[in-house]
Design a protein around this motif. Structure first.
Motif, short mmCIF file in Angstrom:
data_model
loop_
_atom_site.label_atom_id
_atom_site.label_comp_id
_atom_site.label_asym_id
_atom_site.label_seq_id
_atom_site.Cartn_x
_atom_site.Cartn_y
_atom_site.Cartn_z
N ARG A 24 0.84 -1.19 0.00
CA ARG A 24 0.00 0.00 0.00
C ARG A 24 0.87 1.24 0.00
NH1 ARG A 24 -0.01 2.32 5.02
NH2 ARG A 24 0.68 1.00 6.76
N ARG A 25 0.28 2.33 -0.41
CA ARG A 25 0.98 3.61 -0.33
C ARG A 25 0.91 4.12 1.11
NH1 ARG A 25 2.24 4.65 -5.49
NH2 ARG A 25 0.88 3.77 -7.11
N PRO A 26 1.81 5.03 1.51
CA PRO A 26 1.89 5.41 2.93
C PRO A 26 0.80 6.34 3.42
CG PRO A 26 3.59 6.55 1.68
CD PRO A 26 2.94 5.58 0.73
N SER A 67 9.01 -4.78 7.85
CA SER A 67 8.37 -4.47 6.57
C SER A 67 9.41 -3.99 5.56
CB SER A 67 7.32 -3.36 6.75
OG SER A 67 6.31 -3.74 7.65
N TYR A 68 9.04 -4.05 4.29
CA TYR A 68 9.84 -3.44 3.24
C TYR A 68 9.21 -2.12 2.85
CZ TYR A 68 12.32 -7.87 2.51
OH TYR A 68 13.09 -9.00 2.67
N VAL A 69 10.05 -1.14 2.55
CA VAL A 69 9.56 0.12 1.99
C VAL A 69 10.17 0.30 0.61
CG1 VAL A 69 9.08 1.29 4.17
CG2 VAL A 69 11.39 1.41 3.21
N GLY A 70 9.36 0.78 -0.32
CA GLY A 70 9.83 1.13 -1.65
C GLY A 70 10.23 2.58 -1.67
N VAL A 71 11.47 2.86 -2.02
CA VAL A 71 12.00 4.22 -1.99
C VAL A 71 12.33 4.67 -3.40
CG1 VAL A 71 13.83 5.70 -1.09
CG2 VAL A 71 12.95 3.83 0.32
N VAL A 72 11.84 5.86 -3.77
CA VAL A 72 12.14 6.45 -5.07
C VAL A 72 13.09 7.63 -4.85
CG1 VAL A 72 10.00 5.70 -6.15
CG2 VAL A 72 10.07 7.90 -4.97
N PRO A 73 13.88 8.00 -5.86
CA PRO A 73 14.84 9.10 -5.69
C PRO A 73 14.17 10.40 -5.28
CG PRO A 73 15.31 7.85 -7.69
CD PRO A 73 13.99 7.35 -7.18
N GLY A 77 15.66 9.86 -0.45
CA GLY A 77 14.56 9.34 -1.25
C GLY A 77 13.25 9.46 -0.50
N LYS A 78 12.17 9.21 -1.21
CA LYS A 78 10.83 9.27 -0.61
C LYS A 78 10.21 7.88 -0.60
CE LYS A 78 6.42 11.73 -0.75
NZ LYS A 78 5.62 12.79 -1.42
N VAL A 79 9.56 7.53 0.50
CA VAL A 79 8.88 6.25 0.61
C VAL A 79 7.61 6.29 -0.23
CG1 VAL A 79 7.70 4.64 2.15
CG2 VAL A 79 9.86 5.72 2.86
N ALA A 80 7.55 5.41 -1.23
CA ALA A 80 6.41 5.38 -2.15
C ALA A 80 5.39 4.33 -1.77
CB ALA A 80 6.90 5.13 -3.58
N TRP A 81 5.85 3.24 -1.10
CA TRP A 81 4.92 2.19 -0.69
C TRP A 81 5.51 1.37 0.45
CZ3 TRP A 81 7.91 -2.01 -1.68
CH2 TRP A 81 8.66 -2.07 -2.87
N ILE A 82 4.63 0.61 1.08
CA ILE A 82 4.99 -0.26 2.21
C ILE A 82 4.52 -1.67 1.87
CG2 ILE A 82 4.68 -0.69 4.69
CD1 ILE A 82 3.74 2.35 4.78
N TRP A 83 5.39 -2.64 2.04
CA TRP A 83 5.15 -4.06 1.67
C TRP A 83 5.36 -4.88 2.93
CZ3 TRP A 83 7.09 -8.93 1.63
CH2 TRP A 83 6.89 -9.78 0.54
N GLN A 84 4.33 -5.58 3.38
CA GLN A 84 4.48 -6.33 4.62
C GLN A 84 3.54 -7.52 4.67
OE1 GLN A 84 3.63 -3.01 7.22
NE2 GLN A 84 1.46 -3.55 7.39
N LEU A 85 3.81 -8.40 5.63
CA LEU A 85 2.92 -9.52 5.87
C LEU A 85 1.62 -9.00 6.45
CD1 LEU A 85 5.40 -12.02 7.53
CD2 LEU A 85 4.56 -12.09 5.19
N CYS A 86 0.50 -9.61 6.04
CA CYS A 86 -0.78 -9.19 6.59
C CYS A 86 -0.96 -9.72 8.00
CB CYS A 86 -1.91 -9.66 5.70
SG CYS A 86 -1.98 -11.43 5.50
#
Length: 217
Positions: free
Chosen positions: A73-75, A144-150, A208-217
């Motif tokens: 999901r997005r933050p 959790s994992y975070v997706g980071v964009v420049p 960078g900016k956090v674009a999304w969060i990826w985690q176990l439900c």
């Protein structure tokens, strides 16, 4: 559901036919940790659970509600969570660990693993980092994992960013503007106090900016 997930992950490992040595070679999760988890239900962190889940195909079956998968999901506070499932999903490289409490400097030069994401989250230049710390909970859970964009040079009030804090390392924090235009790094966990950030040269500190969060439900 988290406890149920770990129980089902143990069962999925047993039924997968994969040896602990093979899981170690493909995920980097130490065999001792896998053994303690499978035999005793101990010794597996959230990040290692994600790695093994991804190795097993990203899906574990819940008898009552059907298959489940990691969520992304997005933050934003009202952003919907989506299951990461589908055929031939794109992958994002994971470049080590970042802090969310005490800063962590474990950003490696080569990816340590890959995670699958839905196509709309495969943004230009995005990389993933595993969050080690609880200061951004409940928004971002430990492991959790975070997706980071420049970083583009423009700060969004209340946005979550990857920040370099010499001499400690990199942390994930929410940026807010303080009195007189000062920049402050905020945690979502109220136990942690805001940290002031010098306005001079901030564009060299915000990576960078956090674009999304990826985690176990």
């Amino acid at each position: 559901m988290e406890n149920d997930f770990y129980e089902l992950l143990r069962e999925a490992i047993r039924k997968s036919g994969k040896s602990q040595a093979e899981i170690f070679r493909q995920t980097g999760v130490q065999q001792a940790s896998i053994s303690r988890f499978v035999n005793e239900g101990q010794g597996l962190s959230a990040s290692n659970a994600i790695k093994i889940t991804n190795f097993l195909g990203g899906r574990v079956h819940f008898p009552d509600i059907g298959p489940t998968a990691p969520i992304i999901r997005r933050p934003g506070p009202n952003a919907p969570a989506e299951f990461v499932e589908g055929e031939e999903l794109p992958t994002v490289p994971v470049y080590g660990v970042t802090g969310a409490g005490t800063a962590a400097e474990l950003f490696s030069g080569t990816p340590e693993t890959l995670i699958q994401v839905l196509p709309q989250y495969n943004l230009p230049g995005v990389v993933a980092l595993c969050v080690d710390g609880d200061s951004m909970e409940p928004t971002i859970k430990r492991g959790s994992y975070v997706g980071v964009v420049p970083f583009t040079g423009d700060i969004s009030e209340g946005g979550i960013y990857l920040v370099h804090m010499p001499p400690f390392g990199r942390v994930i924090k929410r940026i807010r503007m303080g009195a007189g235009g000062a920049i402050e790094l905020h945690s979502d966990n109220e136990v942690y106090k805001p940290i002031p950030l010098s306005y001079d040269g901030y564009e060299k500190v915000i990576l960078g900016k956090v674009a999304w969060i990826w985690q176990l439900c």
